[in-house]
Design a protein around this motif. Sequence first.
Motif, PDB file in Angstrom:
ATOM      1  N   PHE A 150       0.826  -1.209   0.000  1.00 58.12           N
ATOM      2  CA  PHE A 150       0.000   0.000   0.000  1.00 58.12           C
ATOM      3  C   PHE A 150       0.865   1.266   0.000  1.00 58.12           C
ATOM      4  CE2 PHE A 150      -2.206   3.290   2.564  1.00 58.12           C
ATOM      5  CZ  PHE A 150      -3.293   3.528   1.732  1.00 58.12           C
ATOM      6  N   VAL A 151       1.856   1.318   0.895  1.00 58.21           N
ATOM      7  CA  VAL A 151       2.670   2.541   0.994  1.00 58.21           C
ATOM      8  C   VAL A 151       3.508   2.775  -0.267  1.00 58.21           C
ATOM      9  CG1 VAL A 151       2.724   2.674   3.520  1.00 58.21           C
ATOM     10  CG2 VAL A 151       4.473   1.351   2.342  1.00 58.21           C
ATOM     11  N   ARG A 152       3.693   1.701  -1.051  1.00 55.80           N
ATOM     12  CA  ARG A 152       4.438   1.872  -2.307  1.00 55.80           C
ATOM     13  C   ARG A 152       3.544   2.349  -3.444  1.00 55.80           C
ATOM     14  NH1 ARG A 152       7.746  -2.761  -0.930  1.00 55.80           N
ATOM     15  NH2 ARG A 152       6.137  -4.127  -1.750  1.00 55.80           N
ATOM     16  N   SER A 153       2.253   2.003  -3.359  1.00 57.81           N
ATOM     17  CA  SER A 153       1.424   2.299  -4.539  1.00 57.81           C
ATOM     18  C   SER A 153       0.491   3.501  -4.398  1.00 57.81           C
ATOM     19  CB  SER A 153       0.636   1.061  -4.952  1.00 57.81           C
ATOM     20  OG  SER A 153      -0.305   0.755  -3.982  1.00 57.81           O
ATOM     21  N   ILE A 154       0.439   4.087  -3.184  1.00 64.19           N
ATOM     22  CA  ILE A 154      -0.329   5.332  -3.081  1.00 64.19           C
ATOM     23  C   ILE A 154       0.635   6.511  -3.185  1.00 64.19           C
ATOM     24  CG2 ILE A 154      -2.373   4.633  -1.771  1.00 64.19           C
ATOM     25  CD1 ILE A 154      -0.278   5.938   0.539  1.00 64.19           C
ATOM     26  N   PRO A 155       0.194   7.664  -3.660  1.00 64.59           N
ATOM     27  CA  PRO A 155      -1.168   7.973  -4.089  1.00 64.59           C
ATOM     28  C   PRO A 155      -1.469   7.568  -5.533  1.00 64.59           C
ATOM     29  CG  PRO A 155       0.158   9.957  -4.152  1.00 64.59           C
ATOM     30  CD  PRO A 155       1.061   8.860  -3.664  1.00 64.59           C
ATOM     31  N   ALA A 156      -0.468   7.012  -6.255  1.00 61.41           N
ATOM     32  CA  ALA A 156      -0.671   6.750  -7.689  1.00 61.41           C
ATOM     33  C   ALA A 156      -1.915   5.888  -7.950  1.00 61.41           C
ATOM     34  CB  ALA A 156       0.569   6.078  -8.260  1.00 61.41           C
ATOM     35  N   GLU A 157      -2.179   4.895  -7.106  1.00 62.96           N
ATOM     36  CA  GLU A 157      -3.303   3.984  -7.415  1.00 62.96           C
ATOM     37  C   GLU A 157      -4.661   4.683  -7.400  1.00 62.96           C
ATOM     38  OE1 GLU A 157      -2.929   0.958  -4.316  1.00 62.96           O
ATOM     39  OE2 GLU A 157      -4.738   1.725  -3.362  1.00 62.96           O
ATOM     40  N   PHE A 158      -4.773   5.795  -6.678  1.00 65.11           N
ATOM     41  CA  PHE A 158      -6.054   6.525  -6.661  1.00 65.11           C
ATOM     42  C   PHE A 158      -6.402   7.052  -8.061  1.00 65.11           C
ATOM     43  CE2 PHE A 158      -4.721   7.485  -2.125  1.00 65.11           C
ATOM     44  CZ  PHE A 158      -5.655   6.650  -1.541  1.00 65.11           C
ATOM     45  N   TRP A 164      -4.578  12.433   5.045  1.00 69.01           N
ATOM     46  CA  TRP A 164      -5.930  12.414   4.487  1.00 69.01           C
ATOM     47  C   TRP A 164      -5.782  12.403   2.977  1.00 69.01           C
ATOM     48  CZ3 TRP A 164     -10.223  16.303   6.355  1.00 69.01           C
ATOM     49  CH2 TRP A 164     -10.762  15.869   7.572  1.00 69.01           C
ATOM     50  N   TYR A 165      -6.533  11.527   2.312  1.00 75.90           N
ATOM     51  CA  TYR A 165      -6.584  11.508   0.851  1.00 75.90           C
ATOM     52  C   TYR A 165      -8.012  11.863   0.463  1.00 75.90           C
ATOM     53  CZ  TYR A 165      -2.301   8.889   1.623  1.00 75.90           C
ATOM     54  OH  TYR A 165      -1.050   8.508   2.046  1.00 75.90           O
ATOM     55  N   LEU A 166      -8.182  13.062  -0.040  1.00 73.11           N
ATOM     56  CA  LEU A 166      -9.523  13.513  -0.419  1.00 73.11           C
ATOM     57  C   LEU A 166      -9.676  13.297  -1.922  1.00 73.11           C
ATOM     58  CD1 LEU A 166     -12.203  14.805   0.334  1.00 73.11           C
ATOM     59  CD2 LEU A 166     -11.140  17.054   0.019  1.00 73.11           C
ATOM     60  N   CYS A 167     -10.480  12.293  -2.263  1.00 72.52           N
ATOM     61  CA  CYS A 167     -10.580  11.843  -3.650  1.00 72.52           C
ATOM     62  C   CYS A 167     -11.862  12.349  -4.290  1.00 72.52           C
ATOM     63  CB  CYS A 167     -10.568  10.313  -3.694  1.00 72.52           C
ATOM     64  SG  CYS A 167      -9.082   9.619  -2.967  1.00 72.52           S
ATOM     65  N   LYS A 168     -11.710  13.043  -5.423  1.00 73.73           N
ATOM     66  CA  LYS A 168     -12.882  13.582  -6.132  1.00 73.73           C
ATOM     67  C   LYS A 168     -13.346  12.533  -7.130  1.00 73.73           C
ATOM     68  CE  LYS A 168     -14.558  17.878  -8.119  1.00 73.73           C
ATOM     69  NZ  LYS A 168     -15.821  17.294  -8.337  1.00 73.73           N
ATOM     70  N   ILE A 169     -14.635  12.193  -7.023  1.00 71.85           N
ATOM     71  CA  ILE A 169     -15.100  11.124  -7.897  1.00 71.85           C
ATOM     72  C   ILE A 169     -15.361  11.666  -9.309  1.00 71.85           C
ATOM     73  CG2 ILE A 169     -16.057   9.733  -6.016  1.00 71.85           C
ATOM     74  CD1 ILE A 169     -18.766  10.641  -6.769  1.00 71.85           C
ATOM     75  N   VAL A 194      -6.876  13.936  -6.477  1.00 77.12           N
ATOM     76  CA  VAL A 194      -6.652  13.570  -5.073  1.00 77.12           C
ATOM     77  C   VAL A 194      -5.885  14.695  -4.377  1.00 77.12           C
ATOM     78  CG1 VAL A 194      -5.636  11.911  -3.467  1.00 77.12           C
ATOM     79  CG2 VAL A 194      -6.478  11.143  -5.673  1.00 77.12           C
ATOM     80  N   GLN A 195      -6.476  15.214  -3.302  1.00 83.72           N
ATOM     81  CA  GLN A 195      -5.758  16.204  -2.480  1.00 83.72           C
ATOM     82  C   GLN A 195      -5.215  15.469  -1.260  1.00 83.72           C
ATOM     83  OE1 GLN A 195      -7.853  20.115  -1.880  1.00 83.72           O
ATOM     84  NE2 GLN A 195      -9.496  18.981  -2.861  1.00 83.72           N
TER      85      GLN A 195
END
Length: 200
Positions: free
Chosen positions: A166-174, A192-197, A181-182
Amino acid sequence: MNLQYHTWLFNIIAYFYQWFFKSQVKGYSKNIDKYGKHLNIPKGGKILDIGCGTGAFGKAFKLKDESYEVQGIDIAEKMVKRAKMKNKLVCEHGDILKGLRFPDNNFDLVIAGMVLHGLDQNKRNVLYKETSRIAKEYVLFQDYSPRRKWHISIIEWIERGDYFNFVRSIPAEFENFFDDVQIFEINSHTAWYLCKIPSK
Ligand SMILES: C[S@@+](CC[C@H](N)C(=O)[O-])C[C@H]1O[C@@H](n2cnc3c(N)ncnc32)[C@H](O)[C@@H]1O
């Protein structure tokens, strides 16, 4: 990660989770005070807390504004029981990976605190799709940041989640699921990962 093991583990630790409830709510509240203005939640807004545990994340929103309609969902029945009985939260038993009963665009905000890193990539992808379906604009994840810490590594080795990938693939996977993604830093190892749909 075996979902049965995960559920078993969280049923076992539900009792101990309760000890940290107040400090968890305090921590989440501090983050809402700092970054809540970015969330666009209307008065009386509907919020769903996925993998709510004993309900600390949702409770912090409710304390911020009593008008919010907050509800939680969790796969571990003992977590749900404590959220309802002890912490007086609206909460139900359910598995996000099987799809939720809610209609499209049902929530002003969907939140998930420290849930993602416990699920492998395929399961996270299912979660991203399902949260995008039921949220109107944003999905907010609080979880680990890409900087790995030795003490977290030990805890997460016990949890047998997907922390190390997980720590290797975020934030790219979002980026495969969300328009934007903010990232807001909470502390040295959490964000905090604020993801706009994507527009529907
Ligand atoms: C690390 S705990 C975090 C609990 C809570 N969000 C908090 O911040 O205290 C992760 C929670 O996610 C729940 N969970 C894991 N997989 C789930 C799934 N597929 N559907 C619903 N809940 C799930 C677990 O049962 C557990 O309560």
